[in-house]
Scaffold this motif. Structure first.
Motif, PDB file in Angstrom:
ATOM      1  N   PHE A  33     -18.892  15.673  -4.315  1.00  0.00           N
ATOM      2  CA  PHE A  33     -17.743  15.951  -5.172  1.00  0.00           C
ATOM      3  C   PHE A  33     -17.269  17.392  -4.962  1.00  0.00           C
ATOM      4  CE2 PHE A  33     -16.127  17.318  -9.392  1.00  0.00           C
ATOM      5  CZ  PHE A  33     -15.093  16.408  -9.572  1.00  0.00           C
ATOM      6  N   ALA A  34     -18.209  18.327  -4.914  1.00  0.00           N
ATOM      7  CA  ALA A  34     -17.863  19.742  -4.725  1.00  0.00           C
ATOM      8  C   ALA A  34     -17.149  19.968  -3.395  1.00  0.00           C
ATOM      9  CB  ALA A  34     -19.122  20.607  -4.794  1.00  0.00           C
ATOM     10  N   GLN A  35     -17.665  19.353  -2.345  1.00  0.00           N
ATOM     11  CA  GLN A  35     -17.101  19.578  -1.015  1.00  0.00           C
ATOM     12  C   GLN A  35     -15.815  18.796  -0.771  1.00  0.00           C
ATOM     13  OE1 GLN A  35     -20.651  18.528   1.223  1.00  0.00           O
ATOM     14  NE2 GLN A  35     -21.037  20.678   1.672  1.00  0.00           N
ATOM     15  N   ASN A  36     -15.776  17.543  -1.194  1.00  0.00           N
ATOM     16  CA  ASN A  36     -14.681  16.668  -0.800  1.00  0.00           C
ATOM     17  C   ASN A  36     -13.587  16.502  -1.839  1.00  0.00           C
ATOM     18  OD1 ASN A  36     -15.782  16.057   1.785  1.00  0.00           O
ATOM     19  ND2 ASN A  36     -17.308  14.829   0.725  1.00  0.00           N
ATOM     20  N   ASN A  73     -20.528  23.331   6.163  1.00  0.00           N
ATOM     21  CA  ASN A  73     -19.858  23.578   4.890  1.00  0.00           C
ATOM     22  C   ASN A  73     -20.933  23.758   3.819  1.00  0.00           C
ATOM     23  OD1 ASN A  73     -17.692  23.935   3.209  1.00  0.00           O
ATOM     24  ND2 ASN A  73     -17.372  21.770   2.852  1.00  0.00           N
ATOM     25  N   HIS A  74     -21.014  24.941   3.227  1.00  0.00           N
ATOM     26  CA  HIS A  74     -22.083  25.286   2.297  1.00  0.00           C
ATOM     27  C   HIS A  74     -21.511  25.635   0.926  1.00  0.00           C
ATOM     28  CE1 HIS A  74     -25.852  26.875   0.871  1.00  0.00           C
ATOM     29  NE2 HIS A  74     -25.203  27.940   0.444  1.00  0.00           N
ATOM     30  N   VAL A  75     -22.092  25.043  -0.119  1.00  0.00           N
ATOM     31  CA  VAL A  75     -21.695  25.300  -1.500  1.00  0.00           C
ATOM     32  C   VAL A  75     -22.766  26.178  -2.140  1.00  0.00           C
ATOM     33  CG1 VAL A  75     -21.243  24.202  -3.737  1.00  0.00           C
ATOM     34  CG2 VAL A  75     -20.485  23.089  -1.631  1.00  0.00           C
ATOM     35  N   VAL A  82     -21.082  24.449 -11.367  1.00  0.00           N
ATOM     36  CA  VAL A  82     -19.741  24.229 -11.920  1.00  0.00           C
ATOM     37  C   VAL A  82     -19.250  22.835 -11.534  1.00  0.00           C
ATOM     38  CG1 VAL A  82     -17.333  25.000 -11.789  1.00  0.00           C
ATOM     39  CG2 VAL A  82     -19.167  26.675 -12.055  1.00  0.00           C
ATOM     40  N   ALA A  83     -19.478  22.441 -10.296  1.00  0.00           N
ATOM     41  CA  ALA A  83     -19.095  21.099  -9.848  1.00  0.00           C
ATOM     42  C   ALA A  83     -19.861  20.032 -10.625  1.00  0.00           C
ATOM     43  CB  ALA A  83     -19.333  20.957  -8.349  1.00  0.00           C
ATOM     44  N   ALA A  84     -21.135  20.294 -10.927  1.00  0.00           N
ATOM     45  CA  ALA A  84     -21.941  19.337 -11.694  1.00  0.00           C
ATOM     46  C   ALA A  84     -21.351  19.139 -13.082  1.00  0.00           C
ATOM     47  CB  ALA A  84     -23.397  19.815 -11.784  1.00  0.00           C
ATOM     48  N   ARG A  85     -20.900  20.207 -13.692  1.00  0.00           N
ATOM     49  CA  ARG A  85     -20.271  20.101 -15.018  1.00  0.00           C
ATOM     50  C   ARG A  85     -19.016  19.234 -14.929  1.00  0.00           C
ATOM     51  NH1 ARG A  85     -18.632  25.650 -17.073  1.00  0.00           N
ATOM     52  NH2 ARG A  85     -17.133  25.380 -15.418  1.00  0.00           N
ATOM     53  N   GLU A  86     -18.168  19.503 -13.955  1.00  0.00           N
ATOM     54  CA  GLU A  86     -16.932  18.735 -13.798  1.00  0.00           C
ATOM     55  C   GLU A  86     -17.217  17.275 -13.450  1.00  0.00           C
ATOM     56  OE1 GLU A  86     -14.001  19.970 -14.656  1.00  0.00           O
ATOM     57  OE2 GLU A  86     -14.973  21.888 -15.057  1.00  0.00           O
ATOM     58  N   TYR A  87     -18.183  17.059 -12.562  1.00  0.00           N
ATOM     59  CA  TYR A  87     -18.522  15.697 -12.150  1.00  0.00           C
ATOM     60  C   TYR A  87     -19.129  14.914 -13.324  1.00  0.00           C
ATOM     61  CZ  TYR A  87     -20.355  11.860  -9.359  1.00  0.00           C
ATOM     62  OH  TYR A  87     -20.635  10.606  -8.857  1.00  0.00           O
ATOM     63  N   ALA A  88     -19.976  15.562 -14.095  1.00  0.00           N
ATOM     64  CA  ALA A  88     -20.576  14.902 -15.256  1.00  0.00           C
ATOM     65  C   ALA A  88     -19.505  14.522 -16.273  1.00  0.00           C
ATOM     66  CB  ALA A  88     -21.636  15.805 -15.895  1.00  0.00           C
ATOM     67  N   TRP A  89     -18.541  15.422 -16.500  1.00  0.00           N
ATOM     68  CA  TRP A  89     -17.432  15.105 -17.406  1.00  0.00           C
ATOM     69  C   TRP A  89     -16.668  13.902 -16.887  1.00  0.00           C
ATOM     70  CZ3 TRP A  89     -16.244  15.739 -22.153  1.00  0.00           C
ATOM     71  CH2 TRP A  89     -16.586  16.898 -22.857  1.00  0.00           C
ATOM     72  N   LYS A  90     -16.386  13.907 -15.607  1.00  0.00           N
ATOM     73  CA  LYS A  90     -15.614  12.821 -14.994  1.00  0.00           C
ATOM     74  C   LYS A  90     -16.355  11.489 -15.107  1.00  0.00           C
ATOM     75  CE  LYS A  90     -13.571  11.632 -10.518  1.00  0.00           C
ATOM     76  NZ  LYS A  90     -12.139  11.673 -10.683  1.00  0.00           N
ATOM     77  N   MET A  91     -17.664  11.506 -14.868  1.00  0.00           N
ATOM     78  CA  MET A  91     -18.452  10.270 -14.851  1.00  0.00           C
ATOM     79  C   MET A  91     -18.848   9.788 -16.245  1.00  0.00           C
ATOM     80  SD  MET A  91     -18.506   9.448 -11.729  1.00  0.00           S
ATOM     81  CE  MET A  91     -19.656   8.091 -11.844  1.00  0.00           C
ATOM     82  N   TYR A  92     -19.211  10.718 -17.121  1.00  0.00           N
ATOM     83  CA  TYR A  92     -19.845  10.334 -18.384  1.00  0.00           C
ATOM     84  C   TYR A  92     -19.105  10.796 -19.635  1.00  0.00           C
ATOM     85  CZ  TYR A  92     -23.533  10.075 -14.866  1.00  0.00           C
ATOM     86  OH  TYR A  92     -24.241   9.819 -13.729  1.00  0.00           O
ATOM     87  N   GLY A  93     -18.081  11.616 -19.485  1.00  0.00           N
ATOM     88  CA  GLY A  93     -17.333  12.110 -20.639  1.00  0.00           C
ATOM     89  C   GLY A  93     -18.243  12.839 -21.619  1.00  0.00           C
ATOM     90  N   PHE A  94     -18.030  12.602 -22.906  1.00  0.00           N
ATOM     91  CA  PHE A  94     -18.807  13.300 -23.925  1.00  0.00           C
ATOM     92  C   PHE A  94     -20.270  12.861 -23.968  1.00  0.00           C
ATOM     93  CE2 PHE A  94     -14.509  14.087 -25.647  1.00  0.00           C
ATOM     94  CZ  PHE A  94     -14.572  15.471 -25.596  1.00  0.00           C
TER      95      PHE A  94
END
Length: 155
Positions: A33-36, A73-75, A82-94
């Motif tokens: 998610f972070a990279q792509n 490509n290195h994150v 930060v990507a984990a926070r955004e991805y978790a919101w996207k996948m699981y919401g609250f």
């Protein structure tokens, strides 16, 4: 027959019981998610693997040597959190904090532990300047997953 990578991962799960398999999957998905999706990362050269390849992995040795000598490509640790926070919101919401906690992820440092566990088994790579501490206290889970936190629009 299981591959050396499968055996190393199985041993990792036995050795460090803090995290479920789903936590490792979440971190891999977050990296993708972070990279792509978020387009995070810079081209950098990875460190060599910390251990020699065994006979079954020799087939892949040319790919490994290429990965060691060419920029990938290195994150960064902070960006991955930060990507984990955004991805978790996207996948699981609250429900994100509860879902992550059920996997064993309760703070950003846990993401770092997962990443460095995977680095130790050769399933993830790092650069010379990456440190486990890069993941510590990137954000507070209680604040990041509260109702007051605003989610960025999908990229």
């Amino acid at each position: 027959m299981s591959s050396p990578t499968d055996r190393a991962f199985t041993e990792l799960l036995k050795r460090d019981k803090r995290f479920k398999v789903e936590a490792y999957v979440f971190v891999y998905e977050t990296l993708d998610f972070a990279q792509n999706v978020l387009h995070l990362g810079q081209r950098e050269i990875n460190e060599p693997l910390p251990f020699p390849l065994d006979e079954e992995e020799e087939v892949e040795s040319s790919a490994v040597k290429k990965a060691e000598s060419e920029p990938q490509n290195h994150v960064t640790g902070q960006d991955l959190c930060v990507a984990a926070r955004e991805y978790a919101w996207k996948m699981y919401g609250f429900l994100a904090p509860m879902v992550l906690a059920s996997m064993g992820i309760r703070k950003t440092g846990d993401i770092g532990d997962i990443v460095f566990n995977l680095i130790g088994t050769g399933q993830m790579r790092k650069t010379a300047h990456d440190r486990r501490e890069d993941f510590d206290d990137v954000f507070d889970f209680d604040t990041a997953f509260s109702q007051n936190y605003k989610i960025a629009n999908d990229p």
